[in-house]
Design a protein around this motif. Structure first.
Motif, PDB file in Angstrom:
ATOM      1  N   ALA A 155      -4.485   6.069   2.613  1.00  0.00           N
ATOM      2  CA  ALA A 155      -4.595   4.749   1.982  1.00  0.00           C
ATOM      3  C   ALA A 155      -4.514   3.633   3.026  1.00  0.00           C
ATOM      4  CB  ALA A 155      -3.498   4.574   0.934  1.00  0.00           C
ATOM      5  N   ILE A 156      -3.599   3.753   3.968  1.00  0.00           N
ATOM      6  CA  ILE A 156      -3.467   2.738   5.020  1.00  0.00           C
ATOM      7  C   ILE A 156      -4.715   2.734   5.900  1.00  0.00           C
ATOM      8  CG2 ILE A 156      -2.192   2.128   7.114  1.00  0.00           C
ATOM      9  CD1 ILE A 156       0.358   3.074   5.658  1.00  0.00           C
ATOM     10  N   LEU A 157      -5.188   3.912   6.276  1.00  0.00           N
ATOM     11  CA  LEU A 157      -6.397   3.986   7.097  1.00  0.00           C
ATOM     12  C   LEU A 157      -7.596   3.387   6.372  1.00  0.00           C
ATOM     13  CD1 LEU A 157      -6.085   7.508   8.734  1.00  0.00           C
ATOM     14  CD2 LEU A 157      -6.252   5.330   9.932  1.00  0.00           C
TER      15      LEU A 157
ATOM     16  N   VAL B  52       0.841  -1.200   0.000  1.00  0.00           N
ATOM     17  CA  VAL B  52       0.000   0.000   0.000  1.00  0.00           C
ATOM     18  C   VAL B  52       0.876   1.251   0.000  1.00  0.00           C
ATOM     19  CG1 VAL B  52      -1.670   1.337   1.353  1.00  0.00           C
ATOM     20  CG2 VAL B  52      -1.960  -1.126   1.106  1.00  0.00           C
ATOM     21  N   ILE B  53       1.921   1.247   0.811  1.00  0.00           N
ATOM     22  CA  ILE B  53       2.835   2.384   0.864  1.00  0.00           C
ATOM     23  C   ILE B  53       3.484   2.599  -0.501  1.00  0.00           C
ATOM     24  CG2 ILE B  53       5.034   3.201   1.821  1.00  0.00           C
ATOM     25  CD1 ILE B  53       4.161   1.904   4.486  1.00  0.00           C
TER      26      ILE B  53
ATOM     27  N   GLY C  73      10.804   6.394  -0.544  1.00  0.00           N
ATOM     28  CA  GLY C  73      11.028   6.542   0.880  1.00  0.00           C
ATOM     29  C   GLY C  73       9.889   7.224   1.614  1.00  0.00           C
ATOM     30  N   ASP C  74       8.824   7.554   0.901  1.00  0.00           N
ATOM     31  CA  ASP C  74       7.682   8.239   1.502  1.00  0.00           C
ATOM     32  C   ASP C  74       6.823   7.239   2.273  1.00  0.00           C
ATOM     33  OD1 ASP C  74       5.523   9.818   2.131  1.00  0.00           O
ATOM     34  OD2 ASP C  74       4.650   9.725   0.137  1.00  0.00           O
ATOM     35  N   THR C  75       6.705   7.453   3.581  1.00  0.00           N
ATOM     36  CA  THR C  75       5.849   6.582   4.383  1.00  0.00           C
ATOM     37  C   THR C  75       4.832   7.371   5.195  1.00  0.00           C
ATOM     38  OG1 THR C  75       7.429   6.615   6.198  1.00  0.00           O
ATOM     39  CG2 THR C  75       7.606   4.804   4.639  1.00  0.00           C
TER      40      THR C  75
END
Length: 93
Positions: free
Chosen positions: A28-30, A9-10, A18-20
């Motif tokens: 997106a994670i939520l 997903v990241i 390197g964007d987390t």
């Protein structure tokens, strides 16, 4: 969500290598966690502790989307479309 699922997903929503932690990745994670927990609550209707966590996640996602709508409306619309979110934030009244 397993570690490899979260990494996928990241990777899909990252704005640069390197964007987390960008709002896109966080939303997106939520969204993924909200969908999984919603399925859980369909089966376990009386799990009120998890329902409270779900409402907290929905509120956090709403605040992040409001921030995106304010700061970068085009990025907001793109992200909402990619995730299939219905949005009311950022629409003219």
């Amino acid at each position: 969500m397993l570690k490899d699922e979260k990494t996928a997903v990241i990777g899909e929503y990252a704005t640069h290598p390197g964007d987390t932690g960008s709002p896109d990745v966080q939303v997106a994670i939520l969204t993924r966690r909200i969908n999984e927990l919603s399925e859980h609550l369909r089966v376990h209707k009386h799990d009120h502790h998890s329902r409270r966590g779900l409402l907290a996640m929905v509120g956090r996602r709403k605040r992040l989307m409001a921030y995106l709508a304010r700061e970068d409306p085009e990025r907001f619309r793109t992200l909402a479309a990619r995730l299939g979110l219905r949005t009311r934030v950022g629409r003219p009244r």
